[in-house]
Design an enzyme around this catalytic site. Structure first.
Site, PDB file in Angstrom:
ATOM      1  N   CYS A 151       2.648   6.079  11.200  1.00 58.29           N
ATOM      2  CA  CYS A 151       1.503   6.905  10.814  1.00 58.29           C
ATOM      3  C   CYS A 151       0.778   7.496  12.024  1.00 58.29           C
ATOM      4  O   CYS A 151       0.503   8.703  12.061  1.00 58.29           O
ATOM      5  CB  CYS A 151       0.560   6.109   9.927  1.00 58.29           C
ATOM      6  SG  CYS A 151       0.134   4.482  10.565  1.00 58.29           S
ATOM      7  N   TYR A 168       0.818  -1.219   0.000  1.00 59.20           N
ATOM      8  CA  TYR A 168       0.000   0.000   0.000  1.00 59.20           C
ATOM      9  C   TYR A 168       0.852   1.269   0.000  1.00 59.20           C
ATOM     10  O   TYR A 168       0.574   2.225  -0.717  1.00 59.20           O
ATOM     11  CB  TYR A 168      -0.938   0.001   1.221  1.00 59.20           C
ATOM     12  CG  TYR A 168      -2.103  -0.954   1.108  1.00 59.20           C
ATOM     13  CD1 TYR A 168      -2.532  -1.432  -0.123  1.00 59.20           C
ATOM     14  CD2 TYR A 168      -2.786  -1.371   2.245  1.00 59.20           C
ATOM     15  CE1 TYR A 168      -3.612  -2.300  -0.228  1.00 59.20           C
ATOM     16  CE2 TYR A 168      -3.869  -2.237   2.150  1.00 59.20           C
ATOM     17  CZ  TYR A 168      -4.267  -2.703   0.920  1.00 59.20           C
ATOM     18  OH  TYR A 168      -5.342  -3.556   0.832  1.00 59.20           O
TER      19      TYR A 168
HETATM   20  N1  LIG Z   1       0.217   1.262   5.882  1.00 56.04           N
HETATM   21  C1  LIG Z   1       0.486   2.400   6.521  1.00 56.04           C
HETATM   22  O1  LIG Z   1      -0.420   3.214   6.824  1.00 56.04           O
HETATM   23  C2  LIG Z   1       1.913   2.761   6.884  1.00 56.04           C
HETATM   24  C3  LIG Z   1       2.175   4.051   7.364  1.00 56.04           C
HETATM   25  C4  LIG Z   1       3.490   4.389   7.735  1.00 56.04           C
HETATM   26  C5  LIG Z   1       4.503   3.446   7.598  1.00 56.04           C
HETATM   27  N2  LIG Z   1       4.217   2.204   7.146  1.00 56.04           N
HETATM   28  C6  LIG Z   1       5.322   1.251   7.006  1.00 56.04           C
HETATM   29  O2  LIG Z   1       5.647   1.138   5.610  1.00 56.04           O
HETATM   30  C7  LIG Z   1       6.086  -0.188   5.335  1.00 56.04           C
HETATM   31  C8  LIG Z   1       5.190  -0.774   4.247  1.00 56.04           C
HETATM   32  O3  LIG Z   1       3.868  -0.821   4.736  1.00 56.04           O
HETATM   33  P1  LIG Z   1       2.629  -1.255   3.835  1.00 56.04           P
HETATM   34  O4  LIG Z   1       1.414  -0.880   4.586  1.00 56.04           O
HETATM   35  O5  LIG Z   1       2.804  -0.783   2.438  1.00 56.04           O
HETATM   36  O6  LIG Z   1       2.788  -2.843   3.881  1.00 56.04           O
HETATM   37  P2  LIG Z   1       2.274  -3.907   2.817  1.00 56.04           P
HETATM   38  O7  LIG Z   1       1.059  -3.379   2.121  1.00 56.04           O
HETATM   39  O8  LIG Z   1       2.163  -5.200   3.543  1.00 56.04           O
HETATM   40  O9  LIG Z   1       3.446  -3.979   1.729  1.00 56.04           O
HETATM   41  C9  LIG Z   1       4.744  -4.384   2.033  1.00 56.04           C
HETATM   42  C10 LIG Z   1       5.371  -4.991   0.788  1.00 56.04           C
HETATM   43  O10 LIG Z   1       6.661  -5.472   1.156  1.00 56.04           O
HETATM   44  C11 LIG Z   1       6.882  -6.770   0.583  1.00 56.04           C
HETATM   45  N3  LIG Z   1       7.212  -7.691   1.688  1.00 56.04           N
HETATM   46  C12 LIG Z   1       6.371  -8.312   2.531  1.00 56.04           C
HETATM   47  N4  LIG Z   1       7.053  -9.036   3.432  1.00 56.04           N
HETATM   48  C13 LIG Z   1       8.344  -8.859   3.143  1.00 56.04           C
HETATM   49  C14 LIG Z   1       9.545  -9.339   3.708  1.00 56.04           C
HETATM   50  N5  LIG Z   1       9.543 -10.124   4.782  1.00 56.04           N
HETATM   51  N6  LIG Z   1      10.719  -8.942   3.171  1.00 56.04           N
HETATM   52  C15 LIG Z   1      10.735  -8.134   2.093  1.00 56.04           C
HETATM   53  N7  LIG Z   1       9.613  -7.640   1.510  1.00 56.04           N
HETATM   54  C16 LIG Z   1       8.438  -7.999   2.041  1.00 56.04           C
HETATM   55  C17 LIG Z   1       5.612  -7.215  -0.103  1.00 56.04           C
HETATM   56  O11 LIG Z   1       5.829  -7.204  -1.496  1.00 56.04           O
HETATM   57  P3  LIG Z   1       6.356  -8.476  -2.300  1.00 56.04           P
HETATM   58  O12 LIG Z   1       6.168  -9.704  -1.445  1.00 56.04           O
HETATM   59  O13 LIG Z   1       5.543  -8.519  -3.533  1.00 56.04           O
HETATM   60  O14 LIG Z   1       7.804  -8.181  -2.572  1.00 56.04           O
HETATM   61  C18 LIG Z   1       4.570  -6.178   0.266  1.00 56.04           C
HETATM   62  O15 LIG Z   1       3.757  -5.794  -0.821  1.00 56.04           O
HETATM   63  C19 LIG Z   1       6.017  -0.955   6.666  1.00 56.04           C
HETATM   64  O16 LIG Z   1       7.242  -0.938   7.297  1.00 56.04           O
HETATM   65  C20 LIG Z   1       4.990  -0.143   7.449  1.00 56.04           C
HETATM   66  O17 LIG Z   1       5.121  -0.290   8.832  1.00 56.04           O
HETATM   67  C21 LIG Z   1       2.951   1.839   6.767  1.00 56.04           C
END
Ligand SMILES: NC(=O)c1ccc[n+]([C@@H]2O[C@H](COP(=O)([O-])OP(=O)(O)OC[C@H]3O[C@@H](n4cnc5c(N)ncnc54)[C@H](OP(=O)(O)O)[C@@H]3O)[C@@H](O)[C@H]2O)c1
Length: 350
Positions: free
Chosen positions: A150, A12
């Site tokens: 966030c 996301y």
């Molecule tokens: N969602 C929010 O509101 C938000 C806000 C601030 C910060 N964050 C931070 O931003 C980061 C991403 O969040 P997100 O919400 O985008 O998460 P997400 O939707 O779960 O996406 C993370 C992506 O990373 C890859 N991934 C998953 N597990 C992995 C692993 N063990 N090693 C390497 N790649 C992996 C996956 O892609 P593939 O498997 O296809 O490679 C997945 O699409 C996190 O650290 C989160 O805490 C999120």
């Protein structure tokens, strides 16, 4: 023109980084990695981007991606960045990390809030906390940026002026409400529509991990050791955060002094708005008013009954709470106009 890679681009936050950076006039998105979608068009995972890019996801490792570009955005889960960043930090590439792996200045905070010892504590001092309004000066000379959590973002933005002006006389109590995109794209029983819809779930009544970074930043700003507690709720919304924070004060505050505190800190800030309307439906910040934008909306009220200031903040968790803050911080690091690629009005969700 700078070249960038997004690692974890199918997620996301990765999707929002892609959407915003594809339109950014100063950067070229050269690599978007995904292990699950490698070889597929980016619009397969992010259908909103159809017609905006013909890129395909690559299965580059983070290190391979880093060898091809000037700046890498790490949009992967906590605990995953740390496996790659130490090697990448030696490669000359600049790094913007979205995870919590480099947010703390003090390594002792990791066992407390994340349950593990930090394996590369020397790197912590090299990262700048990616909150432009509070760390602009350090971001100008940064090479490595750690983007805030966030809920931490909404909380810190709304309380920081009160911390700076010396209003924090007791424990700060935060009530946070967040939409489902806050927990990423990996499905679970808890995020299943039937379980989440129509529910207001207090998923973290105490001990939320973001408390550590909120205490860190408010303590730096106030020059005192600030104590914070928080209860976090998932609510019936996809995007957005509302934080309602109670700041207890010993003497009844004057409204003018509170206004001065907010205006002094944010008077000139392009992405901070005050929502304090005596009439109408939207008297105070509401996530509905910021969705799709990089704005943080702020407001406050005084509770004279118990000498409390109520500090209110709302953001789009995926933009001002993630991708937007990351890009604003990168703009400062690269000497671009800080607003570049980010000055869009919020959606009107009606
Ligand atoms: N969602 C929010 O509101 C938000 C806000 C601030 C910060 N964050 C931070 O931003 C980061 C991403 O969040 P997100 O919400 O985008 O998460 P997400 O939707 O779960 O996406 C993370 C992506 O990373 C890859 N991934 C998953 N597990 C992995 C692993 N063990 N090693 C390497 N790649 C992996 C996956 O892609 P593939 O498997 O296809 O490679 C997945 O699409 C996190 O650290 C989160 O805490 C999120």
């Amino acid at each position: 023109m700078k070249t960038v890679a997004i690692v974890g681009a199918s997620g996301y936050v990765g999707g929002e980084l892609l959407r915003l950076l594809l339109m950014h006039p100063e950067v070229e998105v050269k690599v978007a990695t995904s292990q699950q979608h490698a070889g597929e068009y980016v619009f397969k995972a992010h259908p909103n981007l159809k017609g905006f890019t013909s890129m395909r996801f690559s299965m580059d490792t983070p290190e391979e991606a880093a060898s091809k570009v000037d700046i890498v955005f790490m949009a992967v889960p906590h605990g995953s960045s740390i496996e790659h960043v130490p090697e990448m930090s030696e490669m000359g590439v600049k790094i913007v990390d979205m995870s919590a792996d480099f947010r703390f200045r003090n390594q002792a905070d990791y066992p407390v809030w994340y349950g593990w010892e930090h394996p590369a504590p020397d790197l912590l001092q090299k990262f700048v906390y990616g909150m432009p309004e509070l760390h602009r000066k350090e971001l100008k000379s940064a090479r490595f940026i750690s983007v805030p959590g966030c809920i931490a973002s909404s909380s810190i933005y709304s309380i920081a002026p009160l911390a700076k002006a010396g209003f924090l006389d007791g424990v700060v109590v935060i009530d946070a409400k967040i939409g489902s995109s806050g927990s990423g794209n990996k499905p679970s029983m808890a995020t299943h529509f039937s379980e989440r819809y129509n529910s207001v779930r207090i998923y973290s009544p105490s001990g939320h991990r973001h408390i550590g970074e909120i205490e860190q930043e408010l303590s730096i700003i106030s020059g005192t050791k600030v104590k914070v507690t928080m209860s976090a709720h998932s609510i019936n919304m996809v995007r957005g955060i509302l934080t309602t924070s109670s700041v207890f004060v010993e003497r009844e505050p004057k409204i003018q002094n509170i206004w001065n505190a907010y205006r002094t800190m944010y008077g000139e800030e392009p992405f901070v708005r005050f929502i304090m309307d005596p009439s109408g439906v939207y008297k105070y910040p509401d996530p509905k008013l910021v969705v799709g934008s990089n704005f943080i909306d702020l407001g406050f009220a005084i509770d004279r009954h118990v000498k409390r200031i109520v500090a209110i903040g709302s953001i789009d968790n995926l933009i001002k709470g993630a991708a937007g803050n990351a890009i604003q911080s990168m703009n400062i690091m690269e000497g671009f106009d800080e607003k570049e690629g980010l000055m869009m009005s919020p959606m009107r969700l009606v």
